[in-house]
Enzyme design. Sequence first.
Site: not given
Length: 342
Positions: A86-87, A135, A158, A249
């Site tokens: 995904k990156d 998101r 996180r 992306c």
Amino acid sequence: MSTSTRSGAPIRLGTRRSALARAQSGHVAAVLREAAGREVELVSIVSEGDTNRASLSEIGGRGVFATSLREAMLRGECDLLVHSLKDLPTARPDGLVIAAIPPRADARDVAVTRTGTALHALPPGATVGTGSPRRIAQTRIRSPHSRAVDIRGNVDSRLARVASGELDAVILAAAGLSRLDGDPLGDLRAESLGLAEWPTAPGQGALAVETREDAPDELRAALAVLDDLDTRIAVTAERAVLAGLDAGCQAPMAAHAVVEGDDLRIRAVVYAPGDGWRIGLDVTQTLGEGYIRQNGSGNDADAADGADPIFAARELGFSVARRLLERGAADLLPHDHPDDHD
């Protein structure tokens, strides 16, 4: 030929230094050791994404987690790389090839909280940490009274901000949590966000194993053992949507595809940054009876024959992107650096 590419010498796998990157690379290294019958050693490489503390919405479209690793491999410092797909920008650099895409892990996002409160049930003003424009847009739809907080950092940092009470929730990839050793959640609770209403980034949950085009046949053959055709077909379609939209992306868009028998189903959504508006499509296409497993291509080469499932998946993704643009998606998307896309 470098020492490491000679038969019997250790294979050097380049990886970012984060715990998640090393865990992902370690999983691939273990399978590759078995397939190649050779030792695999991890080589740590620092990427721009590890040192640049700017928001991912500002820097994420420039391949910040991939460029430094690729440059190191082209300099001969390692023999292969493992990326979170995904990156990875959709354009393939000259001289490199995605030699394997292993079976995809859980492609969903999860919302992590202290109490297990569902994302939609968070109280007004609750803080939800994420640096992803997609998101953020999805959180505004699911939990309109909460407040998104732009955050960076590794998974542990996180989660610590939720455990300490600084944030009420964070949104993370389920696959990243599952690949970390031990129990990264501790006493925290994770809510899985279903892909029907919360589709994720193109390639999420999948890894890309990249090497040089001129890598020895022995290495390429060993890497081919890691490749999963159903996953490659699905992520090819997803990434073609991203490329067709000409967005980076970190664009506020999602695409998730799945192979079901001889059918490929893809759901793609482009989100408005602030008002909850979105444009989406859900498309299913038959790739041809028997073609998926009999004639599948396990490499990046374009196929002129429409019967090839990789070619068909790419064309379906481009078609979905065109239809989204026709419906007005271009007005919702930021435009990124042109070199990052096909």
